[in-house]
Design a protein around this motif. Sequence first.
Motif, PDB file in Angstrom:
ATOM      1  N   GLN A  93      14.047  22.223   8.175  1.00  0.00           N
ATOM      2  CA  GLN A  93      13.994  20.739   8.090  1.00  0.00           C
ATOM      3  C   GLN A  93      12.767  19.931   7.891  1.00  0.00           C
ATOM      4  N   LEU A  94      11.952  20.580   8.758  1.00  0.00           N
ATOM      5  CA  LEU A  94      10.635  20.303   8.799  1.00  0.00           C
ATOM      6  C   LEU A  94       9.598  20.430   7.532  1.00  0.00           C
ATOM      7  N   ASP A  95      10.125  21.716   6.923  1.00  0.00           N
ATOM      8  CA  ASP A  95       9.241  22.026   5.901  1.00  0.00           C
ATOM      9  C   ASP A  95       9.803  21.094   4.503  1.00  0.00           C
ATOM     10  N   THR A  96      11.254  20.797   4.551  1.00  0.00           N
ATOM     11  CA  THR A  96      11.714  19.872   3.557  1.00  0.00           C
ATOM     12  C   THR A  96      11.090  18.754   3.706  1.00  0.00           C
ATOM     13  N   ILE A  97      11.176  18.038   5.008  1.00  0.00           N
ATOM     14  CA  ILE A  97      10.443  16.710   5.329  1.00  0.00           C
ATOM     15  C   ILE A  97       9.151  16.459   4.928  1.00  0.00           C
ATOM     16  N   ARG A  98       8.311  17.590   5.470  1.00  0.00           N
ATOM     17  CA  ARG A  98       6.979  17.617   5.034  1.00  0.00           C
ATOM     18  C   ARG A  98       6.661  17.732   3.525  1.00  0.00           C
ATOM     19  N   LYS A  99       7.538  18.407   2.847  1.00  0.00           N
ATOM     20  CA  LYS A  99       7.283  18.474   1.338  1.00  0.00           C
ATOM     21  C   LYS A  99       7.534  17.043   0.623  1.00  0.00           C
ATOM     22  N   ASN A 100       8.723  16.715   0.971  1.00  0.00           N
ATOM     23  CA  ASN A 100       9.378  15.087   0.313  1.00  0.00           C
ATOM     24  C   ASN A 100       8.052  14.098   0.858  1.00  0.00           C
ATOM     25  N   ASN A 101       7.913  14.154   2.164  1.00  0.00           N
ATOM     26  CA  ASN A 101       6.970  13.093   2.457  1.00  0.00           C
ATOM     27  C   ASN A 101       5.561  13.405   1.983  1.00  0.00           C
ATOM     28  N   LEU A 102       5.047  14.197   2.197  1.00  0.00           N
ATOM     29  CA  LEU A 102       3.855  14.555   1.494  1.00  0.00           C
ATOM     30  C   LEU A 102       3.556  14.063  -0.053  1.00  0.00           C
ATOM     31  N   ALA A 103       4.415  14.335  -0.664  1.00  0.00           N
ATOM     32  CA  ALA A 103       4.937  13.882  -2.055  1.00  0.00           C
ATOM     33  C   ALA A 103       4.632  12.275  -2.099  1.00  0.00           C
ATOM     34  N   LYS A 104       5.777  11.838  -1.293  1.00  0.00           N
ATOM     35  CA  LYS A 104       5.634  10.245  -1.391  1.00  0.00           C
ATOM     36  C   LYS A 104       4.429   9.543  -0.715  1.00  0.00           C
ATOM     37  N   ILE A 105       3.506  10.354   0.224  1.00  0.00           N
ATOM     38  CA  ILE A 105       2.399   9.828   0.637  1.00  0.00           C
ATOM     39  C   ILE A 105       1.510   9.905  -0.332  1.00  0.00           C
ATOM     40  N   ALA A 106       1.323  10.867  -0.983  1.00  0.00           N
ATOM     41  CA  ALA A 106       0.545  11.033  -2.298  1.00  0.00           C
ATOM     42  C   ALA A 106       0.671   9.807  -3.264  1.00  0.00           C
ATOM     43  N   GLU A 107       1.981   9.665  -3.560  1.00  0.00           N
ATOM     44  CA  GLU A 107       2.081   8.577  -4.428  1.00  0.00           C
ATOM     45  C   GLU A 107       1.782   7.187  -3.823  1.00  0.00           C
ATOM     46  N   LYS A 108       2.141   6.797  -2.618  1.00  0.00           N
ATOM     47  CA  LYS A 108       1.717   5.693  -1.965  1.00  0.00           C
ATOM     48  C   LYS A 108      -0.059   5.608  -1.864  1.00  0.00           C
ATOM     49  N   GLU A 109      -0.537   6.647  -1.745  1.00  0.00           N
ATOM     50  CA  GLU A 109      -2.198   6.680  -1.562  1.00  0.00           C
ATOM     51  C   GLU A 109      -2.735   6.377  -2.951  1.00  0.00           C
ATOM     52  N   LYS A 110      -1.962   6.820  -3.970  1.00  0.00           N
ATOM     53  CA  LYS A 110      -2.114   6.561  -5.371  1.00  0.00           C
ATOM     54  C   LYS A 110      -2.158   5.174  -5.530  1.00  0.00           C
ATOM     55  N   THR A 111      -0.961   4.427  -5.040  1.00  0.00           N
ATOM     56  CA  THR A 111      -0.740   3.150  -5.234  1.00  0.00           C
ATOM     57  C   THR A 111      -1.901   2.304  -4.512  1.00  0.00           C
ATOM     58  N   ALA A 112      -2.187   2.767  -3.469  1.00  0.00           N
ATOM     59  CA  ALA A 112      -3.205   1.989  -2.520  1.00  0.00           C
ATOM     60  C   ALA A 112      -4.602   2.035  -3.311  1.00  0.00           C
ATOM     61  N   ALA A 113      -4.948   3.103  -3.789  1.00  0.00           N
ATOM     62  CA  ALA A 113      -6.204   3.407  -4.544  1.00  0.00           C
ATOM     63  C   ALA A 113      -5.966   2.281  -5.677  1.00  0.00           C
ATOM     64  N   LEU A 114      -4.977   2.337  -6.401  1.00  0.00           N
ATOM     65  CA  LEU A 114      -5.216   1.172  -7.505  1.00  0.00           C
ATOM     66  C   LEU A 114      -5.020   0.077  -7.028  1.00  0.00           C
ATOM     67  N   LEU A 115      -4.624  -0.483  -5.928  1.00  0.00           N
ATOM     68  CA  LEU A 115      -4.601  -1.744  -5.352  1.00  0.00           C
ATOM     69  C   LEU A 115      -5.948  -2.037  -4.922  1.00  0.00           C
ATOM     70  N   GLN A 116      -6.650  -1.284  -4.391  1.00  0.00           N
ATOM     71  CA  GLN A 116      -8.059  -1.239  -3.854  1.00  0.00           C
ATOM     72  C   GLN A 116      -8.943  -1.507  -5.106  1.00  0.00           C
ATOM     73  N   ALA A 117      -8.746  -0.687  -6.317  1.00  0.00           N
ATOM     74  CA  ALA A 117      -9.397  -0.899  -7.385  1.00  0.00           C
ATOM     75  C   ALA A 117      -9.078  -2.052  -7.936  1.00  0.00           C
ATOM     76  N   ASP A 118      -7.933  -2.725  -7.918  1.00  0.00           N
ATOM     77  CA  ASP A 118      -7.920  -4.040  -8.684  1.00  0.00           C
ATOM     78  C   ASP A 118      -8.639  -5.009  -7.705  1.00  0.00           C
ATOM     79  N   LEU A 119      -8.380  -4.898  -6.305  1.00  0.00           N
ATOM     80  CA  LEU A 119      -9.199  -5.871  -5.689  1.00  0.00           C
ATOM     81  C   LEU A 119     -10.940  -5.944  -5.813  1.00  0.00           C
ATOM     82  N   ASP A 120     -11.136  -4.509  -5.933  1.00  0.00           N
ATOM     83  CA  ASP A 120     -12.746  -4.587  -6.179  1.00  0.00           C
ATOM     84  C   ASP A 120     -12.925  -5.108  -7.521  1.00  0.00           C
TER      85      ASP A 120
END
Length: 366
Positions: A209-236
């Motif tokens: 279950q940990l492997d499944t959660i880590r795989k899914n959450n890491l993918a979601k985290i990468a997407e969220k971090e990409k969104t955060a980078a875009l928001l920071q780029a818009d702010l800058d």
Amino acid sequence: MLKQFFILCSGADNDILEGCSQGEQTKYAGIGATVFFTAVMAFIASAYALFTVFDSVYPALFFGLVWSLLIFNLDRFIVSTIRKRDKFGSEFLQATPRIILAIIIAIVISKPLEIKIFEKEINTVLLKEKNAMALENKKEVANYFKSDLDKNKTEIASLKSDISKKENEVNSLYETYITEAEGTKGTLKLGKGPVFKDKIAKHNLASAQLDTIRKNNLAKIAEKEKTAALLQADLDKKLTDTQPIIDGFDGLMARINALNKLPSLPSLFIMLLFLAIETSPIIAKLLSPKGEYDFKLEDLETALKATIEQDKYQRNLLVKTSAAMHDKVYEDIAQDKNLYDLQRKKATELLELQAHNFVEKQKRTL
């Protein structure tokens, strides 16, 4: 040549002044020089003020020249229209509107030069204001993006927390089945018995279950971090786009406001200096005694006024005399019997014709 030019600037009548003494000519040349140099100061002040507006030399020089010519014409008009009177009070009363106008002109002329004289101090004030505006702008832009960034950070932290919790659970199950196998905890029996197998099965399930959660959450985290980078780029980008506006906060109105924040005493002295320069031709003419030029000018004006009044009186008298003569002529004509009989005869014929025409119209109607 220069003297004649300054006399022209004074607005004096050159034909009258040529017959006056050298001292009188020098006085009006001095007044004209004051008028001329006031216009020069107006050109310098207005050209600098307009340069801060247009940020270009040629438009500033052109409009500065137009403004200086306007000031020159006004000053020349003011000085040339002041007439010397027998009483100073009447002269001052006559010059009062012109002095008020001179005060307004002096204030308008002095303000741009004050801006140039105190340029370094004004730049310091503007720098502080720009820094404050930049900080305020950064705060406002950050507040605009804050909700989205905070939400994104919260979601990333929640995903990481899920992984961490599952890791802790797996580690706890791992420790449980190891201690069971060692006989230090649980049943306290050494070896891999049924309890051990049950616990290792739970550990393996949780690990999967940990492997499944880590795989899914890491993918979601990468997407969220990409969104955060875009928001920071818009702010800058927003900060970058608005910074030139703040850097351009250097216009005429901004400098005038900055000047008003400086101590007022130096500005007051400069304004008083220009006020003295602007009003000096008027004050000089008010304080100077009535000279040869003034007497000759007054003589010409009074002579012309007397001639005009005499001509007006003669014309009025001619009209009255002519009217009286015509009244008498027509009165004599009215008393002529032959003319009366002729007029009576013609009026009778006209009435008869009108009566016949009326009768004919009535017949046609019937």
